[in-house]
Design a protein around this motif. Sequence first.
Motif, PDB file in Angstrom:
ATOM      1  N   ARG A  83      13.483  12.627 -38.771  1.00 13.86           N
ATOM      2  CA  ARG A  83      11.910  12.844 -38.363  1.00 13.86           C
ATOM      3  C   ARG A  83      11.903  13.889 -37.307  1.00 13.86           C
ATOM      4  NH1 ARG A  83      11.837  10.032 -42.355  1.00 13.86           N
ATOM      5  NH2 ARG A  83       9.963   9.827 -43.581  1.00 13.86           N
ATOM      6  N   TRP A  84      12.639  13.240 -36.222  1.00  9.84           N
ATOM      7  CA  TRP A  84      13.021  13.958 -34.748  1.00  9.84           C
ATOM      8  C   TRP A  84      13.555  15.364 -34.941  1.00  9.84           C
ATOM      9  CZ3 TRP A  84      15.688   9.725 -31.322  1.00  9.84           C
ATOM     10  CH2 TRP A  84      14.460   8.821 -30.931  1.00  9.84           C
ATOM     11  N   VAL A 110      14.058   7.721 -38.444  1.00  7.89           N
ATOM     12  CA  VAL A 110      13.474   8.081 -36.954  1.00  7.89           C
ATOM     13  C   VAL A 110      14.188   9.653 -36.853  1.00  7.89           C
ATOM     14  CG1 VAL A 110      13.042   7.894 -34.840  1.00  7.89           C
ATOM     15  CG2 VAL A 110      12.692   6.148 -36.430  1.00  7.89           C
ATOM     16  N   ARG A 118      15.694  16.067 -30.454  1.00  9.37           N
ATOM     17  CA  ARG A 118      14.320  15.999 -30.015  1.00  9.37           C
ATOM     18  C   ARG A 118      13.950  16.512 -28.537  1.00  9.37           C
ATOM     19  NH1 ARG A 118      10.637  10.512 -29.679  1.00  9.37           N
ATOM     20  NH2 ARG A 118       8.722  11.768 -29.384  1.00  9.37           N
TER      21      ARG A 118
END
Length: 161
Positions: free
Chosen positions: A138-139, A135, A60
């Motif tokens: 998605r990062w 999560v 990220r």
Amino acid sequence: MRRTPVSRVLLVAAVTTAVAAALLRVMESRGGTVAPVPVLAWVVVLAIAGVVGVLGWNVRQYTAGKRPELDMLLAARTVVLATASAYTGGLLTGWYAAQVLVVVGDLDVASRRDVAISAGVAVVATVVLGMVGLVVERWCEVTPPDDDDEGGASAASGTPA
């Protein structure tokens, strides 16, 4: 690679819960017992969630431009690990939730209460693993570049270049 839908992970958890609860009830009807979940089981699950989270955070930071370089193979492996963590979290959540369901009617018995508590803690840990996997997945998502150049615009419009 497409993102894993949350509904699919929830479906995996629900189906696993139903199947495991049925199997555990059959096992108990034949004289078996459900043992408490060892502390090490949920500690390891949380450690895996932590590793996945750290790897995802590094990706990220790179995609946000806050990290100068990143091994692209490591980034690809992080996405795969995140997806596997999401599904593993769903499967294990179903397994431990089934254990809670099987013993929830006998909480006045100390051994059954121990199983319910230990499996409940494990459910929380596995839900964390699944959420971290989703999560991080998605990062690691990278938006495709805009096709502002002539080649991209003509290819997108369908006209030959």
